[in-house]
Enzyme design. Structure first.
Site, PDB file in Angstrom:
ATOM      1  N   ASP A   1      78.695  80.969  -6.657  1.00 46.98           N
ATOM      2  CA  ASP A   1      78.374  80.439  -7.977  1.00 46.98           C
ATOM      3  C   ASP A   1      78.601  78.927  -7.947  1.00 46.98           C
ATOM      4  O   ASP A   1      79.738  78.455  -7.995  1.00 46.98           O
ATOM      5  CB  ASP A   1      79.258  81.117  -9.029  1.00 46.98           C
ATOM      6  CG  ASP A   1      79.000  80.586 -10.440  1.00 46.98           C
ATOM      7  OD1 ASP A   1      78.326  79.548 -10.577  1.00 46.98           O
ATOM      8  OD2 ASP A   1      79.489  81.221 -11.392  1.00 46.98           O
TER       9      ASP A   1
ATOM     10  N   LYS B   1      73.710  74.346 -14.946  1.00 44.94           N
ATOM     11  CA  LYS B   1      74.331  73.135 -15.512  1.00 44.94           C
ATOM     12  C   LYS B   1      73.569  71.841 -15.204  1.00 44.94           C
ATOM     13  O   LYS B   1      72.659  71.502 -15.936  1.00 44.94           O
ATOM     14  CB  LYS B   1      75.797  73.063 -15.094  1.00 44.94           C
ATOM     15  CG  LYS B   1      76.638  74.097 -15.850  1.00 44.94           C
ATOM     16  CD  LYS B   1      78.113  73.733 -15.956  1.00 44.94           C
ATOM     17  CE  LYS B   1      78.801  74.519 -17.037  1.00 44.94           C
ATOM     18  NZ  LYS B   1      79.391  75.770 -16.593  1.00 44.94           N
TER      19      LYS B   1
ATOM     20  N   TYR C   1      83.309  79.174 -28.639  1.00 41.98           N
ATOM     21  CA  TYR C   1      84.732  79.505 -28.565  1.00 41.98           C
ATOM     22  C   TYR C   1      85.454  79.080 -29.842  1.00 41.98           C
ATOM     23  O   TYR C   1      86.533  78.487 -29.790  1.00 41.98           O
ATOM     24  CB  TYR C   1      85.378  78.869 -27.320  1.00 41.98           C
ATOM     25  CG  TYR C   1      84.561  79.072 -26.064  1.00 41.98           C
ATOM     26  CD1 TYR C   1      84.451  80.347 -25.506  1.00 41.98           C
ATOM     27  CD2 TYR C   1      83.880  78.031 -25.452  1.00 41.98           C
ATOM     28  CE1 TYR C   1      83.677  80.569 -24.382  1.00 41.98           C
ATOM     29  CE2 TYR C   1      83.104  78.244 -24.325  1.00 41.98           C
ATOM     30  CZ  TYR C   1      83.009  79.514 -23.795  1.00 41.98           C
ATOM     31  OH  TYR C   1      82.243  79.721 -22.681  1.00 41.98           O
TER      32      TYR C   1
ATOM     33  N   TYR D   1      85.603  81.684 -13.030  1.00 42.71           N
ATOM     34  CA  TYR D   1      84.819  81.753 -14.270  1.00 42.71           C
ATOM     35  C   TYR D   1      83.344  81.844 -13.890  1.00 42.71           C
ATOM     36  O   TYR D   1      82.856  81.052 -13.080  1.00 42.71           O
ATOM     37  CB  TYR D   1      85.052  80.523 -15.159  1.00 42.71           C
ATOM     38  CG  TYR D   1      84.153  80.556 -16.376  1.00 42.71           C
ATOM     39  CD1 TYR D   1      84.463  81.367 -17.467  1.00 42.71           C
ATOM     40  CD2 TYR D   1      82.959  79.836 -16.409  1.00 42.71           C
ATOM     41  CE1 TYR D   1      83.609  81.440 -18.565  1.00 42.71           C
ATOM     42  CE2 TYR D   1      82.096  79.900 -17.502  1.00 42.71           C
ATOM     43  CZ  TYR D   1      82.433  80.714 -18.576  1.00 42.71           C
ATOM     44  OH  TYR D   1      81.593  80.799 -19.650  1.00 42.71           O
TER      45      TYR D   1
HETATM   46  C1  LIG Z   1      79.223  77.199 -16.941  1.00 42.24           C
HETATM   47  C2  LIG Z   1      79.335  78.175 -15.842  1.00 42.24           C
HETATM   48  C3  LIG Z   1      78.685  79.425 -15.913  1.00 42.24           C
HETATM   49  C4  LIG Z   1      77.905  79.867 -17.121  1.00 42.24           C
HETATM   50  O1  LIG Z   1      76.805  79.061 -17.367  1.00 42.24           O
HETATM   51  P1  LIG Z   1      76.115  79.084 -18.843  1.00 42.24           P
HETATM   52  O2  LIG Z   1      74.937  78.184 -18.676  1.00 42.24           O
HETATM   53  O3  LIG Z   1      77.152  78.541 -19.775  1.00 42.24           O
HETATM   54  O4  LIG Z   1      75.768  80.482 -19.134  1.00 42.24           O
HETATM   55  C5  LIG Z   1      78.804  80.273 -14.828  1.00 42.24           C
HETATM   56  N1  LIG Z   1      79.514  79.924 -13.741  1.00 42.24           N
HETATM   57  C6  LIG Z   1      80.144  78.730 -13.638  1.00 42.24           C
HETATM   58  C7  LIG Z   1      80.897  78.393 -12.390  1.00 42.24           C
HETATM   59  C8  LIG Z   1      80.092  77.820 -14.688  1.00 42.24           C
HETATM   60  O5  LIG Z   1      80.737  76.662 -14.596  1.00 42.24           O
END
Ligand SMILES: *Cc1c(COP(=O)(O)O)cnc(C)c1O
Length: 430
Positions: free
Chosen positions: A250, A279, A21, A149
């Site tokens: 997610d 993550k 970014y 997100y």
């Molecule tokens: C960080 C994140 C992503 C993307 O993960 P990357 O490993 O950065 O591609 C997708 N969804 C959520 C909720 C996130 O916090």
């Protein structure tokens, strides 16, 4: 590798290295890290910072953890990588088994991938191909909530918040999805069905086009750091079932204990059809993610015209990452992490309370090991980042949000340094 002098390192970085970014050349301050240990980052100039970010929410056990290092060493000596097409190995199989045990019951199949965004792409492709195989190819769109997100790749971008998300620039080329209003009822709030009315209306009107609903349960992360009612998640699950739409959760940000439950969907006592995790899965050691699904979904693939699921990253189920992830889960299970998260939550609540007194602050909220101070105006990154470092801590605010998601191993006096810094930064803008 022979270390470069710091000034030379920074010059080359500015000229040639593109940061997340960021612009090129990068006009913002940047801080070279020499090493990291426990909750501390050591900068090249010798300063040590208490890390309040867990390296974008991943490093839950702290840095340089002897058990994670040993797991990596043991695996390196056997093999660091082999392709996953036609081959399998101990770390992948054992990790898949542990993930199936840890996640809600109906989730039984694990698709490994390299990053969170890719796990979201995989989830969306799975949902589309599921309906295609069932003879309903028109069900290929997605319903989500505003303020979300889900990553930076194309279909993941298409379900990020379309206005405040980072991706409105690309709106013209993104697939158009359905966006329900941001859930308003807070985590502890009293449920009112009106909160989910727009989600229900979009489902009622468009369910024959919609493959799945996708959202982050209970905590919206990078889309705004909002906490909302588990009842929303519960009702959304019921509505998805009622209208014949799959549910993708997610949990890339919320998984592995961050909200006080191992997975945030446990707050709502529900399970999705497809779950994305990433993550913290490898304890912040290396990139790994996974998409889990149920027999109901996976069984349909063999029947379809393709006979397979058409996805397969080159570094799928990297043995090194899987071995470290297995050890990271073992560490999490080796102590009473729930109590530790509660202790962090309590300390964040008291430590950040005085931020409310500042006229710059709009809201302060805490859930599990997440502490958020929302400001009225966006921070100026050119100024605040150096002020943060001068406070002896590492935080990375974005927009109007100053927040912390510390490693779970953080000690009270270290967390105190973070909350004190956050109070100072909001008191007079630093
Ligand atoms: C960080 C994140 C992503 C993307 O993960 P990357 O490993 O950065 O591609 C997708 N969804 C959520 C909720 C996130 O916090």
């Amino acid at each position: 590798m022979i270390p470069l002098p710091t000034d030379q390192l920074l010059t080359i970085d500015r000229q040639h290295v593109w940061h997340p970014y960021a612009a090129m050349p990068n006009p913002l301050p940047i801080f070279p890290v020499k090493s990291a240990q426990g909750v501390y980052l050591e900068l090249e100039d010798g300063r040590t910072l208490v890390d309040g970010m867990s390296s974008w929410w991943t490093c839950i056990h702290g840095y340089n953890h002897p058990r994670l290092n040993q797991a990596a060493r043991d695996q390196i000596d056997r093999m660091s990588h082999v392709m996953f097409g036609g081959l399998t190995h101990q770390p992948a199989v054992q990790l898949a088994q542990r993930l199936v045990e840890l996640t809600p019951d109906p989730l039984q199949q694990v698709f490994f991938c390299d990053s969170g965004s890719v796990s979201v792409e995989v989830a969306m492709k799975m949902a589309i191909q599921y309906w295609y195989n069932l003879g309903q190819p028109q069900k290929h769109r997605f319903l989500t909530v505003r303020g979300g997100y889900h990553g930076d790749t194309f279909d993941a971008m298409s379900v990020c918040d379309p206005v405040n998300g980072m991706h409105h620039l690309f709106n013209q080329v993104l697939r158009q999805q359905y966006f329900a209003d941001v859930p308003q009822i807070p985590f502890w709030g009293v449920w009112d069905d009106r909160d989910i009315a727009s989600f229900e209306k979009l489902l009622a009107d468009n369910h024959d086009q919609i493959a799945a609903a996708i959202f982050e349960p209970v905590v919206q992360g990078a889309g705004g750091m909002r906490f909302y009612s588990p009842d929303y998640v519960r009702r959304a699950k019921e509505l998805c079932e009622q209208y014949g739409v799959l549910l993708i959760l997610d949990e890339i940000a919320t998984g592995f204990g961050r909200t006080g439950k191992l997975f945030a969907c446990e707050h709502a006592d529900i399970s999705p059809d497809i779950l994305c995790i990433g993550k913290a899965i490898s304890g912040g050691f290396m990139s790994l993610a996974a998409t889990l699904t149920t027999p109901k979904i996976s069984q349909v693939f063999a029947q379809g015209e393709a006979g397979v699921f058409m996805h397969g990253p080159t570094f799928m189920a990297n043995p090194l990452a899987c071995a470290v992830a297995l050890e990271s889960i073992a560490i999490l299970e080796s102590y009473d992490w729930q109590t530790q998260i509660q202790t962090i939550e309590t300390q964040l609540k008291t430590g950040l309370a005085t931020c409310r007194e500042s006229p710059l602050v709009k809201d302060v909220r805490v859930l599990g090991a997440i502490g958020v101070v929302e400001l009225h105006e966006p921070v100026d990154m050119a100024i605040i980042q150096s002020q943060i470092v001068d406070q002896g801590v590492w935080l990375r605010p974005f927009g109007k949000l100053l927040y912390t998601m510390p490693p779970y191993i953080i000690q009270p006096e270290e967390l105190h340094r973070i909350t004190t810094a956050m109070v100072a930064l909001t008191r007079d803008g630093g």
